[in-house]
Design an enzyme around this catalytic site. Structure first.
Site, PDB file in Angstrom:
ATOM      1  N   HIS A   1       9.017  -8.882   0.829  1.00  0.00           N
ATOM      2  CA  HIS A   1       8.789  -7.688   0.393  1.00  0.00           C
ATOM      3  C   HIS A   1       9.636  -8.317  -1.293  1.00  0.00           C
ATOM      4  O   HIS A   1      10.656  -8.045  -1.400  1.00  0.00           O
ATOM      5  CB  HIS A   1       9.873  -6.649   0.433  1.00  0.00           C
ATOM      6  CG  HIS A   1       9.181  -6.630   1.853  1.00  0.00           C
ATOM      7  ND1 HIS A   1       8.136  -4.691   1.864  1.00  0.00           N
ATOM      8  CD2 HIS A   1       8.631  -6.384   3.435  1.00  0.00           C
ATOM      9  CE1 HIS A   1       7.444  -4.747   3.298  1.00  0.00           C
ATOM     10  NE2 HIS A   1       8.420  -5.015   3.949  1.00  0.00           N
TER      11      HIS A   1
ATOM     12  N   HIS B   1       6.117 -11.775   6.267  1.00  0.00           N
ATOM     13  CA  HIS B   1       5.431 -11.433   4.323  1.00  0.00           C
ATOM     14  C   HIS B   1       6.994 -10.614   3.756  1.00  0.00           C
ATOM     15  O   HIS B   1       8.234 -10.767   4.553  1.00  0.00           O
ATOM     16  CB  HIS B   1       4.551 -10.636   4.784  1.00  0.00           C
ATOM     17  CG  HIS B   1       5.163  -9.190   5.203  1.00  0.00           C
ATOM     18  ND1 HIS B   1       5.184  -9.588   6.770  1.00  0.00           N
ATOM     19  CD2 HIS B   1       6.226  -7.944   5.364  1.00  0.00           C
ATOM     20  CE1 HIS B   1       5.458  -8.121   7.271  1.00  0.00           C
ATOM     21  NE2 HIS B   1       5.598  -7.350   6.402  1.00  0.00           N
TER      22      HIS B   1
ATOM     23  N   ILE C   1       0.639  -0.897  -0.443  1.00  0.00           N
ATOM     24  CA  ILE C   1       0.165  -0.090  -0.127  1.00  0.00           C
ATOM     25  C   ILE C   1       0.436   1.323   0.378  1.00  0.00           C
ATOM     26  O   ILE C   1       0.323   2.019  -0.301  1.00  0.00           O
ATOM     27  CB  ILE C   1      -0.860  -0.190   1.111  1.00  0.00           C
ATOM     28  CG1 ILE C   1      -2.227   1.323   0.975  1.00  0.00           C
ATOM     29  CG2 ILE C   1      -0.039   0.195   2.823  1.00  0.00           C
ATOM     30  CD1 ILE C   1      -3.663   0.679   2.398  1.00  0.00           C
TER      31      ILE C   1
HETATM   32  P1  AMP Z   1       6.624  -4.467   7.720  1.00  0.00           P
HETATM   33  O1  AMP Z   1       7.495  -2.935   7.551  1.00  0.00           O
HETATM   34  O2  AMP Z   1       8.168  -5.454   6.715  1.00  0.00           O
HETATM   35  O3  AMP Z   1       6.225  -5.244   8.655  1.00  0.00           O
HETATM   36  O4  AMP Z   1       5.950  -4.202   5.930  1.00  0.00           O
HETATM   37  C1  AMP Z   1       5.249  -4.052   6.259  1.00  0.00           C
HETATM   38  C2  AMP Z   1       3.891  -3.737   4.833  1.00  0.00           C
HETATM   39  O5  AMP Z   1       2.747  -3.386   5.118  1.00  0.00           O
HETATM   40  C3  AMP Z   1       4.393  -2.293   4.381  1.00  0.00           C
HETATM   41  O6  AMP Z   1       5.260  -2.003   3.494  1.00  0.00           O
HETATM   42  C4  AMP Z   1       3.520  -1.238   4.635  1.00  0.00           C
HETATM   43  O7  AMP Z   1       3.388  -0.483   3.325  1.00  0.00           O
HETATM   44  C5  AMP Z   1       2.370  -2.486   4.046  1.00  0.00           C
HETATM   45  N1  AMP Z   1       1.148  -2.233   4.760  1.00  0.00           N
HETATM   46  C6  AMP Z   1       0.509  -2.220   5.502  1.00  0.00           C
HETATM   47  N2  AMP Z   1      -0.457  -2.055   5.292  1.00  0.00           N
HETATM   48  C7  AMP Z   1      -1.755  -2.482   4.493  1.00  0.00           C
HETATM   49  C8  AMP Z   1      -2.378  -2.878   3.508  1.00  0.00           C
HETATM   50  N3  AMP Z   1      -4.118  -2.728   3.914  1.00  0.00           N
HETATM   51  N4  AMP Z   1      -2.269  -3.393   2.116  1.00  0.00           N
HETATM   52  C9  AMP Z   1      -1.086  -3.831   1.467  1.00  0.00           C
HETATM   53  N5  AMP Z   1      -0.261  -3.461   1.967  1.00  0.00           N
HETATM   54  C10 AMP Z   1      -0.191  -2.972   3.337  1.00  0.00           C
END
Ligand code: AMP
Ligand code: ZN
Length: 112
Positions: free
Chosen positions: A101, A99, A32
């Site tokens: 990236h 997750h 997002i």
């Molecule tokens: P992390 O900081 O490695 O835990 O990554 C979490 C990621 O999830 C971040 O890059 C956010 O931008 C992404 N994120 C948070 N909410 C959403 C959402 N609703 N849809 C897609 N990505 C999201």
């Protein structure tokens, strides 16, 4: 397999998010808040809090997860890209459902 966590954003997105790809117990979604022209997230359907606990995956499922990450990048047209897993708050993790990236579409080599 443990079921989805009601309070987990990514368990919810596994169920009803906008999936770019889904197969074999894994889904890919667009981040997002993209940090690169292509910024995808690969989520296992299985809820595991963090990469620290990756051994909770049966070995064969862990191997399929890696193959899914590579196939998602390839299907997105990426040949050169970065794969990142943030582990724990100090490692930059903000969502506690493991997750991966996938970042690409710009030179990724400049900084770590
Ligand atoms: P992390 O900081 O490695 O835990 O990554 C979490 C990621 O999830 C971040 O890059 C956010 O931008 C992404 N994120 C948070 N909410 C959403 C959402 N609703 N849809 C897609 N990505 C999201
Ligand atoms: Zn979850």
């Amino acid at each position: 397999m443990p079921g989805p966590r009601e309070d987990c954003l990514f368990c919810k997105l596994v169920r009803d998010g906008d999936h770019i790809r889904a197969a074999d117990g894994f889904v890919a979604i667009a981040d997002i808040n993209p940090q690169a022209p292509t910024h995808l997230l690969v989520l296992p359907e299985r809820h595991v809090d963090t990469f620290r606990d990756v051994a909770e995956f049966p070995p064969e499922e862990a191997a399929r997860m890696l193959a899914f990450v590579a196939a998602t990048a390839a299907e997105s047209g990426l040949t050169d890209y970065r794969v990142v897993v943030n582990v724990g708050p100090g490692g930059g993790q903000t969502v506690f459902h493991l997750h991966w990236h996938i970042l690409g579409g710009r030179p990724m080599g400049e900084e770590l």
